[in-house]
Design a protein around this motif. Structure first.
Motif, mmCIF file in Angstrom:
data_model
loop_
_atom_site.group_PDB
_atom_site.id
_atom_site.type_symbol
_atom_site.label_atom_id
_atom_site.label_comp_id
_atom_site.label_asym_id
_atom_site.label_seq_id
_atom_site.Cartn_x
_atom_site.Cartn_y
_atom_site.Cartn_z
ATOM 1 N N LEU A 147 42.356 49.943 37.891
ATOM 2 C CA LEU A 147 42.247 49.917 36.436
ATOM 3 C C LEU A 147 40.936 50.527 35.963
ATOM 4 C CD1 LEU A 147 43.567 46.337 35.681
ATOM 5 C CD2 LEU A 147 44.754 48.485 35.364
ATOM 6 N N LEU A 166 38.133 49.326 36.669
ATOM 7 C CA LEU A 166 37.187 48.235 36.438
ATOM 8 C C LEU A 166 36.454 47.949 37.744
ATOM 9 C CD1 LEU A 166 39.686 45.854 34.627
ATOM 10 C CD2 LEU A 166 37.966 47.273 33.531
ATOM 11 N N LYS A 194 57.041 46.200 24.401
ATOM 12 C CA LYS A 194 56.998 47.143 23.295
ATOM 13 C C LYS A 194 56.366 48.434 23.783
ATOM 14 C CE LYS A 194 56.719 43.531 19.870
ATOM 15 N NZ LYS A 194 56.208 43.126 18.582
ATOM 16 N N LEU A 239 47.920 56.010 24.145
ATOM 17 C CA LEU A 239 47.775 55.349 25.449
ATOM 18 C C LEU A 239 48.906 55.709 26.410
ATOM 19 C CD1 LEU A 239 46.841 51.808 24.089
ATOM 20 C CD2 LEU A 239 45.289 53.550 24.965
ATOM 21 N N ILE A 286 48.623 56.856 30.161
ATOM 22 C CA ILE A 286 48.085 56.020 31.245
ATOM 23 C C ILE A 286 49.249 55.504 32.082
ATOM 24 C CG2 ILE A 286 46.618 54.049 31.799
ATOM 25 C CD1 ILE A 286 45.520 54.223 28.942
ATOM 26 N N PHE A 302 50.355 51.645 32.944
ATOM 27 C CA PHE A 302 51.005 50.695 32.036
ATOM 28 C C PHE A 302 52.370 51.205 31.588
ATOM 29 C CE2 PHE A 302 46.371 50.275 31.115
ATOM 30 C CZ PHE A 302 46.211 49.067 31.769
ATOM 31 N N ILE A 338 53.092 41.206 22.557
ATOM 32 C CA ILE A 338 52.313 40.118 21.978
ATOM 33 C C ILE A 338 52.755 38.819 22.636
ATOM 34 C CG2 ILE A 338 51.805 38.844 19.860
ATOM 35 C CD1 ILE A 338 52.301 41.464 18.327
ATOM 36 N N GLY A 373 49.653 34.931 20.501
ATOM 37 C CA GLY A 373 49.296 35.948 19.516
ATOM 38 C C GLY A 373 48.435 37.080 20.059
ATOM 39 N N VAL A 412 47.381 40.322 22.409
ATOM 40 C CA VAL A 412 48.084 41.510 22.870
ATOM 41 C C VAL A 412 47.772 41.716 24.348
ATOM 42 C CG1 VAL A 412 48.388 43.989 22.539
ATOM 43 C CG2 VAL A 412 47.933 42.512 20.579
ATOM 44 N N MET A 420 48.593 44.148 28.027
ATOM 45 C CA MET A 420 49.149 45.363 28.619
ATOM 46 C C MET A 420 50.122 44.964 29.722
ATOM 47 S SD MET A 420 47.545 47.513 26.865
ATOM 48 C CE MET A 420 48.114 49.031 27.650
ATOM 49 N N SER A 476 42.169 43.071 22.474
ATOM 50 C CA SER A 476 42.376 43.174 23.921
ATOM 51 C C SER A 476 41.958 44.568 24.356
ATOM 52 C CB SER A 476 43.856 42.967 24.272
ATOM 53 O OG SER A 476 44.299 41.734 23.800
ATOM 54 N N VAL A 524 41.704 47.836 26.690
ATOM 55 C CA VAL A 524 42.705 48.507 27.519
ATOM 56 C C VAL A 524 41.997 49.318 28.591
ATOM 57 C CG1 VAL A 524 44.639 50.115 27.530
ATOM 58 C CG2 VAL A 524 44.231 48.673 25.533
ATOM 59 N N PRO A 525 42.115 48.879 29.862
ATOM 60 C CA PRO A 525 41.503 49.667 30.929
ATOM 61 C C PRO A 525 42.121 51.060 30.968
ATOM 62 C CG PRO A 525 42.276 47.528 31.745
ATOM 63 C CD PRO A 525 42.813 47.690 30.363
ATOM 64 N N ALA A 541 41.818 53.489 29.135
ATOM 65 C CA ALA A 541 42.064 54.143 27.861
ATOM 66 C C ALA A 541 40.904 55.077 27.522
ATOM 67 C CB ALA A 541 42.219 53.098 26.771
ATOM 68 N N VAL A 552 39.363 54.394 22.112
ATOM 69 C CA VAL A 552 40.262 53.260 21.893
ATOM 70 C C VAL A 552 39.490 51.967 22.158
ATOM 71 C CG1 VAL A 552 42.375 52.111 22.647
ATOM 72 C CG2 VAL A 552 42.295 54.606 22.482
ATOM 73 N N LEU A 604 43.546 46.744 21.663
ATOM 74 C CA LEU A 604 44.774 46.473 20.918
ATOM 75 C C LEU A 604 44.635 45.118 20.254
ATOM 76 C CD1 LEU A 604 47.427 47.505 23.594
ATOM 77 C CD2 LEU A 604 46.604 48.855 21.676
ATOM 78 N N LEU A 605 45.239 44.976 19.088
ATOM 79 C CA LEU A 605 45.221 43.665 18.447
ATOM 80 C C LEU A 605 46.536 43.435 17.714
ATOM 81 C CD1 LEU A 605 44.537 44.191 15.164
ATOM 82 C CD2 LEU A 605 42.335 44.740 16.139
ATOM 83 N N ASN A 606 46.725 42.193 17.395
ATOM 84 C CA ASN A 606 47.968 41.764 16.760
ATOM 85 C C ASN A 606 47.716 41.567 15.272
ATOM 86 O OD1 ASN A 606 50.127 40.298 15.773
ATOM 87 N ND2 ASN A 606 49.856 38.552 17.138
ATOM 88 N N GLY A 642 52.019 40.242 13.759
ATOM 89 C CA GLY A 642 53.158 40.472 14.650
ATOM 90 C C GLY A 642 53.371 41.918 15.060
ATOM 91 N N ARG A 643 52.515 42.817 14.586
ATOM 92 C CA ARG A 643 52.631 44.200 15.065
ATOM 93 C C ARG A 643 51.401 44.562 15.879
ATOM 94 N NH1 ARG A 643 54.541 48.586 10.802
ATOM 95 N NH2 ARG A 643 54.482 49.835 12.697
ATOM 96 N N ILE A 644 51.605 45.402 16.887
ATOM 97 C CA ILE A 644 50.481 45.794 17.730
ATOM 98 C C ILE A 644 49.755 46.966 17.080
ATOM 99 C CG2 ILE A 644 49.809 46.722 19.979
ATOM 100 C CD1 ILE A 644 52.137 45.158 21.176
ATOM 101 N N THR A 688 46.625 49.711 17.413
ATOM 102 C CA THR A 688 45.666 50.354 18.306
ATOM 103 C C THR A 688 44.363 50.550 17.534
ATOM 104 O OG1 THR A 688 47.501 51.539 19.309
ATOM 105 C CG2 THR A 688 45.294 52.312 19.842
ATOM 106 N N ARG A 714 53.321 57.990 12.207
ATOM 107 C CA ARG A 714 54.546 58.138 13.010
ATOM 108 C C ARG A 714 55.036 56.788 13.528
ATOM 109 N NH1 ARG A 714 51.429 62.850 14.774
ATOM 110 N NH2 ARG A 714 50.373 61.357 16.111
ATOM 111 N N GLU A 751 53.484 54.146 14.116
ATOM 112 C CA GLU A 751 52.521 53.358 14.884
ATOM 113 C C GLU A 751 51.360 52.955 13.991
ATOM 114 O OE1 GLU A 751 51.564 56.058 17.987
ATOM 115 O OE2 GLU A 751 53.354 55.596 19.152
ATOM 116 N N TYR A 796 47.430 52.083 13.452
ATOM 117 C CA TYR A 796 46.091 52.282 13.995
ATOM 118 C C TYR A 796 45.093 51.567 13.108
ATOM 119 C CZ TYR A 796 48.210 55.749 16.967
ATOM 120 O OH TYR A 796 49.003 56.351 17.901
#
Lengths: 387, 154
Positions: A17, A19, A62, A68, A71, A74, A79, A83, A85, A87, B40, B42-43, B45, B49, B52-54, B57-59, B61, B88, B90, B92
């Motif tokens: 990853l 890391l 999703k 992204l 990559i 993934f 979610i 709550g 998020v 990967m 959150s 993202v390794p 990425a 970036v 990611l966050l909520n 209820g939608r993700i 970026t 598009r 998504e 952001y």
């Protein structure tokens, strides 16, 4: 790493990853121990080194944001229930990483033919402990999910423990009644579902998942146990799930209308285990069940003039097998009109085709309880309409 | 402010501060403004970036505007704000330090990108406004979200 007598390639997840770049900390591994998640990609197995395992959760994957998507590690994101998020790791990417280090894979591939027959007769079993030191087992395919439920979310309602689970109340049934419950922490629970209704079997700990040929050596006297078997050189009790959860599921069940007589099902299977497992399920669903331990026994019942509304038969039996039984019955016998459902632990397309040709209406995997129940309902629907 | 100026001749902008600079995004491109929480990471990425966050209820970026513009990184723990943009299908979130006013500015005062602007900024700049004492840089959302340029600013 050696796992169950097989060498398992280990992948250090962090560098994959990007890391904690650098070499795997081998000294930490040998001295403190680490957690490996064993993954299977195609025919390859690998252990993936992680810091921590949190819990299992059922998710909807999703698609990744287009920034992204390149990559390859993934496959998506989602979610979680809390709550946040998260990967989702693509197992194929791990497989690729394994491929690059697994030089033994080619050797292992060279001898699959000898083992495949034995492999096919294996049953995946979940080993666990509950109430005593004795190992207990349940066929994995009966279990919908393994959960760890936070103890402080367990509520008491209607004289039983319940937990709010995916928007409905799930009763929790302990294997051992009146067990002392710790106040905090997590409670491992095996979740079974009957239609839309989940029920949780409360256990002490999950020990392992094994895939072994299952031979019941001792028939059980005790309620809640089907019998005992030797698994990995240890005596294991095979638990009768319907004993614990039958009452829960019965409460939800819509019985066939009272006015009709109970539908009669003949279950033909040489394995006492399956007869013991399926008969209570069928009875709980409102069917009247007769049992035959072989095709010959089934034919004897026919000759005695017994009548059934449906026959569920194992395919693989010593002596006359299920296919021959079906051909025999369909060839103008007094049972020629009775619909047949085939059961088998090896569901390959050729066998499905053969069973259809022999006269079976449908083909169900041996542990696939839900499909069997649906197949029964479908048959009776057709039968009811025709009558 | 200046809502009275909203007519055919003026354009609305959401302004944000990042590293002491004032940037503007066209109002019609901004879906919402929110405080990013529980990011959150993202390794693997691109550095732009943030994670990611909520959001309801939608993700989403989250893209770090400082990283995208090649500005010095934010000190840890400093509060941030995110400007939500849908592109598009998504979502952001452009992460800035602070949200400013919504401004209505006359189209007649809109100027093209100055030729002496840092090329890294010129790339994502749609135009500028000269305000009292400072330059308001209007960011071109499509160019901000041009991922082929990601990884280059760092």
């Amino acid at each position: 790493m050696r796992l169950r007598d097989k060498l398992l390639p280990l992948l250090d997840f962090a560098p994959l990853l990007g890391l904690r770049n650098g070499e795997t900390d081998v000294s930490r591994m040998t001295h403190e121990g680490m957690t490996a998640v064993v993954v299977q990609v195609g025919t390859k197995h690998a252990g993936v080194l992680v810091d921590n395992v949190f819990r299992t959760e059922e998710i909807v994957v999703k698609p990744l944001s287009s920034v992204l998507r390149h990559i390859s590690m993934f496959s998506g994101n989602t979610i979680l229930g809390d709550g946040s998020v998260i990967m989702i790791v693509d197992p194929n990417a791990l497989g690729t990483a394994v491929g690059s280090i697994d030089t033994h894979a080619a050797l292992a591939q060279a001898v699959p033919q000898e083992t495949s027959d034995a492999e096919q007769n294996r049953t995946a079993l979940l080993l666990f402990r509950a109430g005593s030191k004795t190992l207990k087992a349940v066929p994995l395919s009966l279990i919908t999910r393994l959960e760890e439920i936070a103890l402080d979310t367990i509520e008491h309602c209607n004289g039983q423990d319940v937990v709010q689970y995916r928007g409905s109340l799930m009763p929790l049934i302990p294997v051992q009644a009146n067990r002392a419950q710790p106040q905090s922490g997590f409670q491992p629970v095996l979740v079974f579902t009957d239609g839309a209704h989940p029920a949780g079997l409360v256990i002490d700990e999950i020990v392992d998942i094994v895939e072994e040929p299952l031979v019941i050596d001792l028939q059980a006297e005790a309620p809640g146990v089907i019998g005992a078997a030797i698994i990995r050189d240890k005596a294991v009790e095979i638990v009768d799930v319907s004993h614990y959860l039958g009452s829960v599921f019965d409460a939800h069940r819509t019985m066939p209308p009272e006015s009709e007589r109970a539908l009669r099902v003949l279950l033909v299977d040489d394995s006492q285990f399956f007869r013991n497992m399926l008969a209570p399920l069928l009875r709980a669903s409102g069917y009247e069940v007769a049992l035959a331990a072989s095709a010959e026994e089934a034919l004897a019942l026919k000759d005695k003039g017994e009548r059934f509304d449906l026959i569920v038969s194992d395919i693989d039996m010593p002596g006359m097998d299920g296919l021959d039984l079906a051909k025999n019955l369909k060839a103008g016998s007094s049972w020629a009109e009775i619909p047949l459902i085939a059961l088998s632990s090896h569901a390959n397309p050729q066998l499905v085709e053969k069973s259809r040709a022999a006269g079976f209406e449908s083909f169900v995997g041996k542990f696939d309880r839900q499909t069997l129940m649906h197949a029964l309902q479908d048959c009776f629907k057709g039968w009811g309409a025709a009558a | 402010m200046n809502r009275g100026m909203h007519d055919g001749q003026s354009q609305g902008f959401v302004t944000v501060f990042t590293a002491g600079q004032l940037f503007a995004l066209k109002l019609e491109r901004v879906r919402d403004v929110f405080v990013p929480q529980a990011l959150s990471t993202v390794p693997l990425a691109p550095p732009e970036v943030a994670g990611l966050l909520n959001l309801r209820g939608r993700i989403v970026t989250a893209l770090d505007l400082r990283r995208r513009l090649g500005l010095p990184p934010r000190e840890d723990g400093k509060p941030t704000v995110a400007v939500g943009i849908e592109e598009r299908g998504e979502l952001y979130g452009l992460i800035a330090d602070k949200v400013g006013d919504v401004m209505w500015l006359p189209a007649s005062q809109y100027e093209t990108v100055p030729t002496n602007l840092d090329p890294r900024w010129a790339q994502v700049c749609a135009g500028v406004y000269r305000l009292d004492g400072q330059i308001l840089m209007v960011l071109d959302v499509d160019k901000i979200l041009d991922f082929s340029q990601f990884g280059a600013a760092a």
